[in-house]
Every structure is written in C-alpha cells, then in structure tokens.
Design an enzyme around this catalytic site. Structure first.
Site, mmCIF file in Angstrom:
data_model
loop_
_atom_site.group_PDB
_atom_site.id
_atom_site.type_symbol
_atom_site.label_atom_id
_atom_site.label_comp_id
_atom_site.label_asym_id
_atom_site.label_seq_id
_atom_site.Cartn_x
_atom_site.Cartn_y
_atom_site.Cartn_z
ATOM 1 N N ASP A 1 5.215 -3.593 2.705
ATOM 2 C CA ASP A 1 3.833 -4.053 2.937
ATOM 3 C C ASP A 1 3.251 -4.844 1.779
ATOM 4 O OD1 ASP A 1 3.449 -0.944 4.568
ATOM 5 O OD2 ASP A 1 3.487 -2.907 5.514
ATOM 6 N N HIS B 1 7.212 4.850 -1.608
ATOM 7 C CA HIS B 1 7.832 5.054 -0.292
ATOM 8 C C HIS B 1 8.402 6.463 -0.227
ATOM 9 C CE1 HIS B 1 10.337 4.348 3.254
ATOM 10 N NE2 HIS B 1 9.557 3.306 3.465
HETATM 11 C C1 SDX Z 1 5.405 2.120 5.275
HETATM 12 O O1 SDX Z 1 8.519 5.871 6.178
HETATM 13 C C2 SDX Z 1 8.680 4.617 6.315
HETATM 14 O O2 SDX Z 1 9.773 4.140 6.426
HETATM 15 C C3 SDX Z 1 7.428 3.774 6.354
HETATM 16 C C4 SDX Z 1 7.653 2.272 6.399
HETATM 17 C C5 SDX Z 1 8.264 1.844 7.703
HETATM 18 O O3 SDX Z 1 8.939 0.805 7.728
HETATM 19 O O4 SDX Z 1 7.988 2.506 8.720
HETATM 20 O O5 SDX Z 1 8.522 1.895 5.346
HETATM 21 C C6 SDX Z 1 6.350 1.496 6.259
HETATM 22 O O6 SDX Z 1 4.583 2.903 5.670
HETATM 23 C C7 SDX Z 1 5.549 1.797 3.812
HETATM 24 C C8 SDX Z 1 4.536 2.595 2.910
HETATM 25 C C9 SDX Z 1 3.186 1.885 2.972
HETATM 26 N N1 SDX Z 1 2.166 2.676 2.299
HETATM 27 C C10 SDX Z 1 1.594 2.282 1.142
HETATM 28 O O7 SDX Z 1 1.955 1.291 0.497
HETATM 29 C C11 SDX Z 1 0.449 3.172 0.665
HETATM 30 C C12 SDX Z 1 0.605 3.490 -0.812
HETATM 31 N N2 SDX Z 1 1.801 4.333 -0.947
HETATM 32 C C13 SDX Z 1 1.571 5.775 -1.086
HETATM 33 O O8 SDX Z 1 0.542 6.306 -0.350
HETATM 34 C C14 SDX Z 1 2.873 6.563 -1.162
HETATM 35 O O9 SDX Z 1 3.750 5.896 -1.960
HETATM 36 C C15 SDX Z 1 3.577 6.936 0.123
HETATM 37 C C16 SDX Z 1 2.746 7.796 0.982
HETATM 38 C C17 SDX Z 1 4.010 5.712 0.870
HETATM 39 C C18 SDX Z 1 4.819 7.703 -0.268
HETATM 40 O O10 SDX Z 1 4.448 8.749 -1.091
HETATM 41 P P1 SDX Z 1 5.634 9.390 -2.000
HETATM 42 O O11 SDX Z 1 6.162 8.320 -2.871
HETATM 43 O O12 SDX Z 1 6.592 10.069 -1.067
HETATM 44 O O13 SDX Z 1 5.155 10.479 -2.913
HETATM 45 P P2 SDX Z 1 3.796 11.165 -3.192
HETATM 46 O O14 SDX Z 1 2.716 10.670 -2.259
HETATM 47 O O15 SDX Z 1 4.068 12.618 -3.214
HETATM 48 O O16 SDX Z 1 3.497 10.627 -4.652
HETATM 49 C C19 SDX Z 1 4.336 10.994 -5.752
HETATM 50 C C20 SDX Z 1 3.581 10.586 -7.006
HETATM 51 C C21 SDX Z 1 2.151 11.102 -7.000
HETATM 52 O O17 SDX Z 1 1.754 11.181 -8.358
HETATM 53 P P3 SDX Z 1 1.577 12.663 -9.065
HETATM 54 O O18 SDX Z 1 0.636 13.438 -8.160
HETATM 55 O O19 SDX Z 1 2.967 13.233 -9.096
HETATM 56 O O20 SDX Z 1 0.985 12.370 -10.415
HETATM 57 O O21 SDX Z 1 3.465 9.157 -7.011
HETATM 58 C C22 SDX Z 1 2.096 8.809 -6.918
HETATM 59 C C23 SDX Z 1 1.366 10.017 -6.363
HETATM 60 O O22 SDX Z 1 -0.001 9.995 -6.777
HETATM 61 N N3 SDX Z 1 2.034 7.667 -6.005
HETATM 62 C C24 SDX Z 1 1.272 6.603 -6.235
HETATM 63 C C25 SDX Z 1 1.535 5.735 -5.163
HETATM 64 N N4 SDX Z 1 2.442 6.291 -4.332
HETATM 65 C C26 SDX Z 1 2.749 7.498 -4.856
HETATM 66 N N5 SDX Z 1 0.411 6.297 -7.213
HETATM 67 C C27 SDX Z 1 -0.200 5.087 -7.128
HETATM 68 N N6 SDX Z 1 0.011 4.200 -6.126
HETATM 69 C C28 SDX Z 1 0.855 4.501 -5.131
HETATM 70 N N7 SDX Z 1 1.053 3.624 -4.145
#
Ligand code: SDX
Length: 391
Positions: free
Chosen positions: A328, A271
């Site tokens: 989710d 998140h």
């Molecule tokens: C919602 O904003 C809100 O409030 C949204 C929401 C709402 O109520 O409106 O809460 C609803 O959208 C919830 C999120 C739903 N999305 C997912 O579940 C999709 C999977 N999650 C990711 O895509 C990700 O976690 C995000 C986009 C949600 C958030 O990304 P981050 O945590 O801000 O950070 P990042 O993308 O920069 O990742 C940081 C690190 C990375 O690794 P490195 O490059 O440093 O090695 O964490 C890894 C990312 O690759 N990472 C994940 C991951 N999420 C982040 N690795 C594996 N699986 C994941 N889900």
C-alpha cells in the site's frame, strides 16, 4: 478455559486451512500465485489470465482465456433497477461502502441461481462478479464526482472497459491510453491474491456457513475497508499530504511515529507476514517513476514517500521491528497520477483482490474438510452468579 485451547490473537500462529492457491515466504519476501513468481506474472500476464490461474489452478490455454474473456464481457450489464440503488445513497458516500452494499444487493437478482452446491451457479456467479463488480466500482466513482454513469463497452478489454467506465464522459470520445492500461493491469495483478489475509479469511469464514459468493465477497469488501488492511493505501496518501501541509518535515514525523504520539503509524509500512520488503511494494515502486513520467505527472508526494522510506529503513526502531514498505505504500501515488480520487484507492484494491477471494471461496467450498468456522476462546468473564432473589 474450554478444552485444550491456546490463545493466538489474530491467528498469526494458526493455520485455519490447507490451500494450494498462493505461497508467501515472509522472511525472504517471496510471493507466488499457484507457484508462478509475482514478478513474472506482473510483467508478462494479464488480470484475467491470472484470475483464471488463481481460480482453476493452471494458466489458461488461448481458447480458454478467450472464452473466459467473452463470457465476462457478456455479463457486464447491471440490471437497470440496480442502477437506481446508487441514487438512494448520499453523494458523499465512501465508495467502499457503496461497493460492499451494491455487491450484497447484486445477490438479490440471482437468488434462485446462488446455490453454493450447484457447480453451474458457482461458475455463473464467478463470471457475474468478475463482470459486474468493476462496473459497480466505476459507478461508485462516478457518483462521488457527480458524473453520469456510462454503460460498459464490450468492444474493449477488461481493463480498458474499467478505465472508460471511470474516466469516460458522455460528451467526449474516450481514447484508450496504453500507459494507463498497462499501469492498471500490473497493479491489479499485484493485488489478485495474498493467501489468508484478513479479507480473504473473512470470505472463507462467511462462506463456510453456506453463504453464497455475493454475501461472502461483500463481507470481504468490508474487512478490506479497514485502514490497517486495504484502507491503508488511502491512509498513506492522507499521511503524505499531512506531512507536506504541516511543514513538520519527514524526520519530525518519524519521531512522532516512534514516540507513538496520538497512536500515529507509518501507514503503508509493516505486515503480518512480510518481515522483509514486500515484493509487491518493490514492483510498484519500480513502476511509479515510469508511470508518472509516461503520464507527464510529477508529484512531490512520490519524492516525500521515497524520503520517508529511506529514513525509516535506516532507523533502528523500524529495523528492530522488521517494518518495511508493504503493497500500500506506493500504489496511491500511481492511482492519483492516473486520476482516481483517493477514496477510490481501496476500491481498486478490492477489484484487484476479487479473483483471489473467488478462488479461496471455491477452494473452501470444495474442501470436504471445511467446517463452519468457529474458534474457541479463553473465558475471562464473571464466574457463575444468581439473578437477585434466585440464589
Ligand atoms: C495489507 O495480510 C495481508 O497479506 C494484507 C495485505 C494483503 O495483500 O491482503 O498484504 C494488504 O493489509 C498490507 C498492510 C497495510 N496496513 C498498513 O500499512 C497499516 C500500518 N501497518 C500496521 O498497522 C501493521 O504493520 C500491521 C497491522 C499491518 C501489521 O502489524 P504487525 O507488523 O504484525 O505487528 P504489530 O501490529 O504487533 O506491531 C509490532 C510493532 C509494534 O511496536 P511495539 O508495540 O512492539 O513497540 O511494530 C509497530 C507496533 O507499534 N508497528 C508500527 C507499524 N506497524 C507495526 N509502528 C509504526 N508504523 C507502523 N506501520
């Protein structure tokens, strides 16, 4: 480089506005709507009571809530012409595309009553959207399963009317199921707002240009559709199904995620704000067992999700990145047990989030500081050069 701008991808270190609607503490896993903890509202309130709270800032009196509920019931019918809109789309259309398109189309019936600066128009269209978007959502569902559209039944509560529109059929009497009612009411409350998430920021940005509520909410629906945002609840079920069908096992899948093979992610995890357990995910997980048992449904995907969570939470890769289940991760298992097709899950998220979108649109619209959204950039393109023969 223009002015004194700093690059902040995704605005995660930038406050784009002041807001008094929702408070989140991402490190402590706290979520409060107008100061009320989500845990209390999810357990004791209703979707419409929370909608009023988000939009008007205070819990409604019994009379205010009754009047609000009655006004919404009286606006549930769609214009008959709009019903034909759905027949223009293929039956394979994704319900989120249908919801977004039909919401924009809805505005065409009210163009003379959509002045964002007219408080009566704003009130009326808030009621119209709360009343009509659930009907459009249910029609998107019925279209996807090839069943006849029902008319809203104003003798039912908001949630029961929505359930009947989704699951009722013309050839049968529809029996309200209190388990379904309570389960959906709680899930909708958990989705009603979440401060400046991507879709709400979209609603505010589009609204900041003077666009009306219909156009702004339709834009928010499109932003929510993405699998990194609201589309994640659909993506979680697909992920769990792939793990089950591939026979690869949870541990092998987690290894693939850690190796970032083919860009695979653990959907429903991580998140932008919560670097702790999403309080909504905790509440959904708690009710998943209860709802599936009450519905007499056992789903191996729930056990698979729990196994996946256990393994991920013990793994340094996820701990180091502070990745926890978000809202989710478990919701889809409950929606599936209730009988919703997977492609309806994000539509349910949108109906849940609608009051928050409306509250933020109004807060932005009433804020004299609001200016049309226009971020700067760091220019990295070509330096000045001349068209051939002009130099
Ligand atoms: C919602 O904003 C809100 O409030 C949204 C929401 C709402 O109520 O409106 O809460 C609803 O959208 C919830 C999120 C739903 N999305 C997912 O579940 C999709 C999977 N999650 C990711 O895509 C990700 O976690 C995000 C986009 C949600 C958030 O990304 P981050 O945590 O801000 O950070 P990042 O993308 O920069 O990742 C940081 C690190 C990375 O690794 P490195 O490059 O440093 O090695 O964490 C890894 C990312 O690759 N990472 C994940 C991951 N999420 C982040 N690795 C594996 N699986 C994941 N889900």
């Amino acid at each position: 480089q223009t002015g004194h701008t700093t690059l902040d991808y995704g605005f995660v270190n930038t406050s784009a506005t002041k807001s008094a609607i929702t408070f989140i503490d991402g490190d402590k896993g706290i979520l409060r709507y107008r100061g009320y903890p989500i845990e209390q509202l999810a357990k004791h309130s209703t979707y419409l009571e929370v909608a009023w709270l988000l939009i008007y800032g205070e819990l409604p009196t019994a009379d205010e809530l009754a009047e609000f509920d009655n006004r919404i019931r009286r606006h549930t019918l769609l214009h008959e012409d709009l019903k034909r809109f759905f027949s223009a789309l293929p039956h394979t259309a994704h319900p989120m595309s249908v919801l977004s398109a039909a919401t924009a189309a809805l505005s065409t019936y009210y163009e003379r009553e959509s002045d964002p600066n007219n408080p009566e128009h704003v009130e009326l269209n808030t009621i119209r959207m709360l009343a009509k978007l659930p009907v459009i959502a249910a029609y998107a569902h019925k279209k996807s399963v090839g069943q006849a559209f029902l008319y809203p039944d104003n003798s039912l509560s908001f949630v029961d009317n929505f359930l009947k529109l989704n699951f009722g059929v013309l050839s049968e009497i529809y029996d309200v199921d209190p388990v379904m009612t309570r389960a959906l009411e709680r899930l909708l409350i958990l989705h009603e707002d979440h401060e400046q998430n991507a879709s709400t920021s979209t609603v505010r940005l589009v609204g900041s240009t003077g666009a009306n509520q219909f156009s702004s909410i339709s834009a928010g629906i499109n932003a929510l559709y993405g699998p990194l945002h609201g589309g994640a609840n659909e993506a979680v079920l697909e992920m769990l199904g792939r793990i089950r069908d591939s026979g690869e096992g949870v541990r092998r899948f987690v290894e693939r995620v850690k190796n970032k093979e083919d860009g695979v992610k653990l959907m429903g995890f991580g998140h932008r704000v919560y670097k702790n357990y999403d309080p909504r995910a905790k509440l959904v997980k708690e009710s998943a067992d209860e709802v599936l048992e009450a519905l007499g449904v056992s789903d191996p995907l729930l056990d698979l999700a729990k196994e996946l969570e256990t393994i991920a939470l013990e793994d340094d890769y996820f701990k180091e990145r502070r990745l926890y289940p978000n809202v989710d991760f478990y919701t889809g298992v409950i929606y599936k047990a209730m009988g919703f097709p997977t492609r309806m899950f994000t539509v349910l998220f949108a109906i849940g989030r609608l009051p928050g979108w409306l509250a933020h649109w109004r807060e932005m619209q009433q804020d004299p500081q609001t200016k049309i959204g226009r971020p700067q950039q760091l220019y990295t393109g070509a330096v000045e050069r001349n068209y051939p023969g002009q130099g």
